[in-house]
Structure formats: C-alpha cells, structure tokens
Write a protein that holds these residues in place. Structure first.
Motif, PDB file in Angstrom:
ATOM      1  N   ARG A  51     163.337  37.518  81.613  1.00  0.00           N
ATOM      2  CA  ARG A  51     163.392  38.497  82.597  1.00  0.00           C
ATOM      3  C   ARG A  51     164.710  38.176  83.554  1.00  0.00           C
ATOM      4  O   ARG A  51     164.983  39.052  84.326  1.00  0.00           O
ATOM      5  N   ASN A  52     165.254  37.024  83.695  1.00  0.00           N
ATOM      6  CA  ASN A  52     166.262  36.717  84.413  1.00  0.00           C
ATOM      7  C   ASN A  52     167.406  37.009  84.016  1.00  0.00           C
ATOM      8  O   ASN A  52     168.737  36.894  84.531  1.00  0.00           O
ATOM      9  N   GLY A  53     167.338  37.940  82.793  1.00  0.00           N
ATOM     10  CA  GLY A  53     168.733  38.020  82.013  1.00  0.00           C
ATOM     11  C   GLY A  53     169.445  37.300  81.005  1.00  0.00           C
ATOM     12  O   GLY A  53     170.391  37.618  80.132  1.00  0.00           O
ATOM     13  N   ASN A  54     168.938  36.081  81.051  1.00  0.00           N
ATOM     14  CA  ASN A  54     169.393  35.247  79.829  1.00  0.00           C
ATOM     15  C   ASN A  54     168.676  35.385  78.436  1.00  0.00           C
ATOM     16  O   ASN A  54     167.660  35.856  78.515  1.00  0.00           O
ATOM     17  N   SER A  55     169.148  34.700  77.458  1.00  0.00           N
ATOM     18  CA  SER A  55     168.560  34.727  76.180  1.00  0.00           C
ATOM     19  C   SER A  55     168.632  33.254  75.572  1.00  0.00           C
ATOM     20  O   SER A  55     169.646  32.822  75.991  1.00  0.00           O
ATOM     21  N   SER A  56     167.895  33.328  74.476  1.00  0.00           N
ATOM     22  CA  SER A  56     167.928  31.729  73.887  1.00  0.00           C
ATOM     23  C   SER A  56     167.706  32.274  72.302  1.00  0.00           C
ATOM     24  O   SER A  56     166.973  33.256  72.063  1.00  0.00           O
ATOM     25  N   VAL A  57     168.331  31.498  71.377  1.00  0.00           N
ATOM     26  CA  VAL A  57     167.964  31.780  70.020  1.00  0.00           C
ATOM     27  C   VAL A  57     167.275  30.473  69.213  1.00  0.00           C
ATOM     28  O   VAL A  57     167.839  29.291  69.955  1.00  0.00           O
ATOM     29  N   PHE A  58     166.386  30.543  68.521  1.00  0.00           N
ATOM     30  CA  PHE A  58     166.048  29.452  67.669  1.00  0.00           C
ATOM     31  C   PHE A  58     165.483  29.754  66.512  1.00  0.00           C
ATOM     32  O   PHE A  58     165.223  31.020  65.923  1.00  0.00           O
ATOM     33  N   ARG A  67     155.702  26.707  68.950  1.00  0.00           N
ATOM     34  CA  ARG A  67     155.083  27.200  70.215  1.00  0.00           C
ATOM     35  C   ARG A  67     156.296  26.945  71.208  1.00  0.00           C
ATOM     36  O   ARG A  67     156.748  26.014  71.368  1.00  0.00           O
ATOM     37  N   ILE A  68     156.347  27.976  72.136  1.00  0.00           N
ATOM     38  CA  ILE A  68     157.245  27.996  73.343  1.00  0.00           C
ATOM     39  C   ILE A  68     156.516  27.946  74.529  1.00  0.00           C
ATOM     40  O   ILE A  68     155.452  28.959  74.704  1.00  0.00           O
ATOM     41  N   PHE A  69     156.701  27.069  75.387  1.00  0.00           N
ATOM     42  CA  PHE A  69     156.031  27.076  76.715  1.00  0.00           C
ATOM     43  C   PHE A  69     156.811  27.641  77.841  1.00  0.00           C
ATOM     44  O   PHE A  69     158.107  27.698  77.740  1.00  0.00           O
ATOM     45  N   GLY A  70     156.381  27.940  78.982  1.00  0.00           N
ATOM     46  CA  GLY A  70     156.843  28.215  80.230  1.00  0.00           C
ATOM     47  C   GLY A  70     157.590  29.696  80.164  1.00  0.00           C
ATOM     48  O   GLY A  70     158.453  30.018  80.930  1.00  0.00           O
ATOM     49  N   LEU A  71     156.740  30.606  79.375  1.00  0.00           N
ATOM     50  CA  LEU A  71     157.389  31.827  79.294  1.00  0.00           C
ATOM     51  C   LEU A  71     156.664  32.759  80.395  1.00  0.00           C
ATOM     52  O   LEU A  71     155.565  32.436  81.111  1.00  0.00           O
ATOM     53  N   SER A  72     156.970  33.887  80.973  1.00  0.00           N
ATOM     54  CA  SER A  72     156.755  34.703  81.902  1.00  0.00           C
ATOM     55  C   SER A  72     156.247  36.098  81.451  1.00  0.00           C
ATOM     56  O   SER A  72     156.713  36.600  80.408  1.00  0.00           O
ATOM     57  N   PRO A  73     155.427  36.507  81.996  1.00  0.00           N
ATOM     58  CA  PRO A  73     154.788  37.988  81.194  1.00  0.00           C
ATOM     59  C   PRO A  73     156.013  38.957  81.405  1.00  0.00           C
ATOM     60  O   PRO A  73     156.706  38.974  82.271  1.00  0.00           O
ATOM     61  N   GLY A  74     155.680  39.741  80.558  1.00  0.00           N
ATOM     62  CA  GLY A  74     157.060  40.942  80.323  1.00  0.00           C
ATOM     63  C   GLY A  74     158.446  40.387  79.690  1.00  0.00           C
ATOM     64  O   GLY A  74     159.085  41.166  79.307  1.00  0.00           O
ATOM     65  N   GLU A  75     158.327  39.404  79.253  1.00  0.00           N
ATOM     66  CA  GLU A  75     159.625  38.727  78.533  1.00  0.00           C
ATOM     67  C   GLU A  75     159.645  39.184  77.043  1.00  0.00           C
ATOM     68  O   GLU A  75     158.558  39.569  76.437  1.00  0.00           O
ATOM     69  N   ARG A  76     160.615  39.379  76.204  1.00  0.00           N
ATOM     70  CA  ARG A  76     160.566  40.105  74.986  1.00  0.00           C
ATOM     71  C   ARG A  76     161.630  39.353  73.945  1.00  0.00           C
ATOM     72  O   ARG A  76     162.003  38.254  74.438  1.00  0.00           O
ATOM     73  N   TYR A  77     161.373  39.577  72.639  1.00  0.00           N
ATOM     74  CA  TYR A  77     162.041  38.889  71.582  1.00  0.00           C
ATOM     75  C   TYR A  77     162.215  39.806  70.492  1.00  0.00           C
ATOM     76  O   TYR A  77     161.678  40.973  70.446  1.00  0.00           O
ATOM     77  N   CYS A  78     163.377  39.557  69.730  1.00  0.00           N
ATOM     78  CA  CYS A  78     163.721  40.112  68.609  1.00  0.00           C
ATOM     79  C   CYS A  78     163.645  38.944  67.361  1.00  0.00           C
ATOM     80  O   CYS A  78     164.008  37.723  67.791  1.00  0.00           O
ATOM     81  N   SER A  79     163.351  39.226  66.239  1.00  0.00           N
ATOM     82  CA  SER A  79     163.476  38.300  65.024  1.00  0.00           C
ATOM     83  C   SER A  79     164.020  38.923  63.659  1.00  0.00           C
ATOM     84  O   SER A  79     164.296  40.156  63.562  1.00  0.00           O
ATOM     85  N   SER A  80     164.463  37.812  62.945  1.00  0.00           N
ATOM     86  CA  SER A  80     165.269  38.661  61.651  1.00  0.00           C
ATOM     87  C   SER A  80     165.109  37.459  60.680  1.00  0.00           C
ATOM     88  O   SER A  80     165.036  36.221  60.879  1.00  0.00           O
ATOM     89  N   ASN A  81     165.382  37.903  59.436  1.00  0.00           N
ATOM     90  CA  ASN A  81     165.120  36.763  58.398  1.00  0.00           C
ATOM     91  C   ASN A  81     166.575  37.000  57.762  1.00  0.00           C
ATOM     92  O   ASN A  81     166.650  36.339  56.566  1.00  0.00           O
ATOM     93  N   ARG A  82     167.358  37.576  58.321  1.00  0.00           N
ATOM     94  CA  ARG A  82     168.738  37.683  57.916  1.00  0.00           C
ATOM     95  C   ARG A  82     169.769  37.072  58.707  1.00  0.00           C
ATOM     96  O   ARG A  82     170.998  37.492  58.643  1.00  0.00           O
ATOM     97  N   ALA A  91     163.947  45.046  70.759  1.00  0.00           N
ATOM     98  CA  ALA A  91     163.113  44.023  71.385  1.00  0.00           C
ATOM     99  C   ALA A  91     161.713  44.229  71.612  1.00  0.00           C
ATOM    100  O   ALA A  91     161.544  45.568  71.973  1.00  0.00           O
ATOM    101  N   GLN A  92     160.607  43.257  71.147  1.00  0.00           N
ATOM    102  CA  GLN A  92     159.295  43.505  71.473  1.00  0.00           C
ATOM    103  C   GLN A  92     158.878  42.740  72.382  1.00  0.00           C
ATOM    104  O   GLN A  92     159.396  41.556  72.803  1.00  0.00           O
ATOM    105  N   ARG A  93     157.746  43.145  73.119  1.00  0.00           N
ATOM    106  CA  ARG A  93     157.135  42.314  74.133  1.00  0.00           C
ATOM    107  C   ARG A  93     156.527  41.112  73.470  1.00  0.00           C
ATOM    108  O   ARG A  93     155.838  41.231  72.452  1.00  0.00           O
ATOM    109  N   ILE A  94     156.510  39.820  74.102  1.00  0.00           N
ATOM    110  CA  ILE A  94     156.011  38.653  73.299  1.00  0.00           C
ATOM    111  C   ILE A  94     154.557  38.631  73.849  1.00  0.00           C
ATOM    112  O   ILE A  94     153.968  38.871  75.000  1.00  0.00           O
TER     113      ILE A  94
END
Length: 98
Positions: A51-58, A67-82, A91-94
């Motif tokens: 929500r603060n405008g940053n992003s990260s990839v893993f 398992r990812i800890f420390g998330l805030s409600p309303g944050e989103r993600y995208c995924s890919s196998n390519r 982006a979808q809501r987590i």
C-alpha cells in the motif's frame, strides 16, 4: 468535583488513544501463504504490491509454499509461471489472516 471529573476524562482519553496506537500496528501483522502448483514450471514468480507504493518479487518452487508475514489488509499481488510479473499485471487482493 470539576477537577476530579476533568482528570478522569483526561485519563480515559489517554487510555483510549493508547489503545488506538497499540491496535494500529497489529492490523499490519497479517500473514499469507503463497503456493506453486507442480508440473507447469520449476518455480512460480510473485510480485507483491504494498500500500505504500513499493513492490517486491519472490519465487516459490513447484509444489512448494512460502508464508509472508507483516502484510497489511488491501495489499495486492500478481503471479506467473513464465517469469517475473510486470508492474502492469492484473493484481489481485491477497487473501490473508490477520
């Protein structure tokens, strides 16, 4: 009498404000589990949008989870196998537990 009432009101306000401050960080302590189905790719890529405008990839290995800890409600993600999802993904809501 007025002075005692004023002190009691001030004490109640300080306690209420202190409770508000201590509950706010707890709301940001959500967890989510990211999984990767086996068979399509050796890994899945995830991009988290905070929500603060940053992003990260893993990555998560096929058939595994992370398992990812420390998330805030309303944050989103995208995924890919390519490969790494771009910034212009759908982006979808987590789904998370808070």
């Amino acid at each position: 009498m007025f002075r005692t009432c004023l002190l009691a009101t001030t004490a109640a306000a300080v306690l209420a404000f202190g409770t508000l401050i201590t509950t706010t960080p707890a709301q940001a302590q959500c967890t989510a589990r990211f999984t990767c189905d086996p068979g399509v790719s050796p890994v899945c890529w995830f991009r988290l949008f905070y929500r603060n405008g940053n992003s990260s990839v893993f990555t998560v290995p096929a058939g595994g989870q992370r398992r990812i800890f420390g998330l805030s409600p309303g944050e989103r993600y995208c995924s890919s196998n390519r490969g790494t999802p771009g910034f212009q993904c759908n982006a979808q809501r987590i789904r998370m537990a808070c």
